[in-house]
Design a protein around this motif. Structure first.
Motif, PDB file in Angstrom:
ATOM      1  N   MET A  88      43.394  51.524  29.354  1.00  0.00           N
ATOM      2  CA  MET A  88      42.812  50.387  29.957  1.00  0.00           C
ATOM      3  C   MET A  88      42.673  49.079  29.321  1.00  0.00           C
ATOM      4  O   MET A  88      42.069  48.972  28.176  1.00  0.00           O
ATOM      5  CB  MET A  88      41.478  50.866  30.576  1.00  0.00           C
ATOM      6  N   GLN A  89      43.445  48.099  29.912  1.00  0.00           N
ATOM      7  CA  GLN A  89      43.316  46.736  29.391  1.00  0.00           C
ATOM      8  C   GLN A  89      42.099  46.142  29.913  1.00  0.00           C
ATOM      9  O   GLN A  89      42.199  46.095  31.248  1.00  0.00           O
ATOM     10  CB  GLN A  89      44.611  45.879  29.513  1.00  0.00           C
ATOM     11  N   VAL A  90      41.192  45.380  29.206  1.00  0.00           N
ATOM     12  CA  VAL A  90      39.706  44.853  29.814  1.00  0.00           C
ATOM     13  C   VAL A  90      39.997  43.301  29.279  1.00  0.00           C
ATOM     14  O   VAL A  90      40.410  43.071  28.085  1.00  0.00           O
ATOM     15  CB  VAL A  90      38.726  45.453  29.181  1.00  0.00           C
ATOM     16  N   THR A  91      40.023  42.289  30.231  1.00  0.00           N
ATOM     17  CA  THR A  91      39.791  41.053  29.758  1.00  0.00           C
ATOM     18  C   THR A  91      38.550  40.183  30.355  1.00  0.00           C
ATOM     19  O   THR A  91      38.074  40.710  31.634  1.00  0.00           O
ATOM     20  CB  THR A  91      41.026  40.339  30.557  1.00  0.00           C
ATOM     21  N   LEU A  92      38.021  39.408  29.479  1.00  0.00           N
ATOM     22  CA  LEU A  92      36.837  38.755  30.084  1.00  0.00           C
ATOM     23  C   LEU A  92      37.213  37.548  30.747  1.00  0.00           C
ATOM     24  O   LEU A  92      37.868  36.732  30.152  1.00  0.00           O
ATOM     25  CB  LEU A  92      35.919  38.463  28.885  1.00  0.00           C
ATOM     26  N   ALA A  93      36.863  37.372  31.975  1.00  0.00           N
ATOM     27  CA  ALA A  93      37.212  36.252  32.541  1.00  0.00           C
ATOM     28  C   ALA A  93      36.127  35.128  32.654  1.00  0.00           C
ATOM     29  O   ALA A  93      36.620  34.062  32.528  1.00  0.00           O
ATOM     30  CB  ALA A  93      37.391  36.635  34.120  1.00  0.00           C
ATOM     31  N   THR A  94      35.013  35.432  32.721  1.00  0.00           N
ATOM     32  CA  THR A  94      33.787  34.437  32.832  1.00  0.00           C
ATOM     33  C   THR A  94      32.530  35.069  31.947  1.00  0.00           C
ATOM     34  O   THR A  94      32.481  36.322  32.054  1.00  0.00           O
ATOM     35  CB  THR A  94      33.552  34.036  34.038  1.00  0.00           C
ATOM     36  N   ILE A  95      31.777  34.207  31.557  1.00  0.00           N
ATOM     37  CA  ILE A  95      30.359  34.780  30.905  1.00  0.00           C
ATOM     38  C   ILE A  95      29.534  33.459  31.180  1.00  0.00           C
ATOM     39  O   ILE A  95      29.707  32.343  31.039  1.00  0.00           O
ATOM     40  CB  ILE A  95      30.438  34.708  29.402  1.00  0.00           C
ATOM     41  N   GLY A  96      28.304  34.093  32.174  1.00  0.00           N
ATOM     42  CA  GLY A  96      27.474  33.008  32.545  1.00  0.00           C
ATOM     43  C   GLY A  96      25.984  33.520  32.060  1.00  0.00           C
ATOM     44  O   GLY A  96      25.783  34.671  32.203  1.00  0.00           O
ATOM     45  N   GLY A  97      24.961  32.442  31.895  1.00  0.00           N
ATOM     46  CA  GLY A  97      23.806  32.610  31.649  1.00  0.00           C
ATOM     47  C   GLY A  97      23.401  33.427  30.464  1.00  0.00           C
ATOM     48  O   GLY A  97      22.278  33.976  30.219  1.00  0.00           O
ATOM     49  N   ILE A 111      22.348  37.550  33.188  1.00  0.00           N
ATOM     50  CA  ILE A 111      23.652  37.315  32.502  1.00  0.00           C
ATOM     51  C   ILE A 111      24.741  37.993  33.353  1.00  0.00           C
ATOM     52  O   ILE A 111      24.728  39.211  33.653  1.00  0.00           O
ATOM     53  CB  ILE A 111      23.495  38.014  30.912  1.00  0.00           C
ATOM     54  N   THR A 112      25.912  37.316  33.611  1.00  0.00           N
ATOM     55  CA  THR A 112      26.905  37.779  34.463  1.00  0.00           C
ATOM     56  C   THR A 112      27.978  37.680  33.542  1.00  0.00           C
ATOM     57  O   THR A 112      28.420  36.571  32.770  1.00  0.00           O
ATOM     58  CB  THR A 112      27.058  36.793  35.670  1.00  0.00           C
ATOM     59  N   VAL A 113      28.903  38.691  33.723  1.00  0.00           N
ATOM     60  CA  VAL A 113      30.304  38.825  32.924  1.00  0.00           C
ATOM     61  C   VAL A 113      31.407  38.990  34.165  1.00  0.00           C
ATOM     62  O   VAL A 113      31.170  39.912  34.744  1.00  0.00           O
ATOM     63  CB  VAL A 113      30.219  39.564  31.940  1.00  0.00           C
ATOM     64  N   GLY A 114      32.223  38.154  34.170  1.00  0.00           N
ATOM     65  CA  GLY A 114      33.603  38.468  35.109  1.00  0.00           C
ATOM     66  C   GLY A 114      34.578  39.351  34.193  1.00  0.00           C
ATOM     67  O   GLY A 114      34.784  38.730  32.977  1.00  0.00           O
ATOM     68  N   VAL A 115      34.858  40.524  34.658  1.00  0.00           N
ATOM     69  CA  VAL A 115      36.024  41.160  34.061  1.00  0.00           C
ATOM     70  C   VAL A 115      37.123  41.732  34.710  1.00  0.00           C
ATOM     71  O   VAL A 115      37.074  41.649  36.050  1.00  0.00           O
ATOM     72  CB  VAL A 115      35.453  42.433  33.519  1.00  0.00           C
ATOM     73  N   THR A 116      38.436  41.674  34.046  1.00  0.00           N
ATOM     74  CA  THR A 116      39.590  42.131  35.053  1.00  0.00           C
ATOM     75  C   THR A 116      39.751  43.528  34.346  1.00  0.00           C
ATOM     76  O   THR A 116      40.249  43.427  33.093  1.00  0.00           O
ATOM     77  CB  THR A 116      40.578  41.057  34.934  1.00  0.00           C
TER      78      THR A 116
END
Length: 192
Positions: A88-97, A111-116
């Motif tokens: 499983m390849q995991v990429t961080l798209a966004t980090i907020g808050g 705290i929000t974290v966008g992941v792919t």
């Protein structure tokens, strides 16, 4: 001495060859004493324990956590057991808050974290779980903002957003993804 074809008796009065020599029948083995039985069982059990310990050490050694930086665009690959079947390849798209908000009246923040997630393995995989270690040293479980799939087919990709509710002065120390089991590796995004 005359030799005759097999299964044909020699003519009457002809010399008969001596019978073939057979090795003597060995005597039956002596029954094992209790001491010998205990020794054999001890050697077998010891061998199994040693084999299990070596296997466990190999599992622990091959399942070390994978560490990558906690920055937008950072990615890492988690392959349980070091096999190529599940990856499983995991990429961080966004980090907020992730910044402190001392002026806020609320005692908590989000705290929000966008992941792919991308299954780069050869079989369908169940995505792992997420945990965040805060600057206060506590572990926080992710609440899913936008849902991630329960099973990801081989070659498939999915994006989602994770939400962590934490005290307002807490920031991310690290973010970990994986099975979170003692002998399994996790993918850890470490804060700079």
């Amino acid at each position: 001495m005359a030799q005759y074809p097999p299964n044909v008796p020699p003519p009457y009065g002809a010399p008969v060859p001596p019978p073939a020599r057979y090795s003597p029948v060995p005597p039956p083995p002596k029954p094992l004493s209790r001491g010998r039985i205990a020794l054999i069982v001890g050697v077998l059990v010891g061998g199994l324990l040693l084999s299990g310990a070596v296997t466990l050490l190999n599992v622990v050694r091959t399942n070390a956590d994978v560490h990558v930086p906690l920055v937008v665009g950072s990615s890492g690959t988690l392959a349980p057991g070091g096999q190529g079947l599940q990856k499983m390849q995991v990429t961080l798209a966004t980090i907020g808050g992730n910044t402190s908000s001392p002026n806020s009246a609320a005692p908590i923040k989000q705290i929000t974290v966008g992941v792919t997630l991308e299954n780069t393995g050869r079989v369908p995989a169940t995505p792992g779980t997420w945990q965040m270690r805060g600057s206060d040293g506590k572990e926080y479980r992710a609440l899913t903002g936008s849902p991630l799939p329960l099973v990801l087919a081989a070659g498939a990709k999915s994006s989602g957003q994770l939400v962590f509710i934490v005290p307002r002065d807490v920031t991310i120390q690290n973010l970990s993804y994986g099975p979170h089991a003692p002998l399994n590796a996790n993918l850890v995004f470490d804060a700079p």
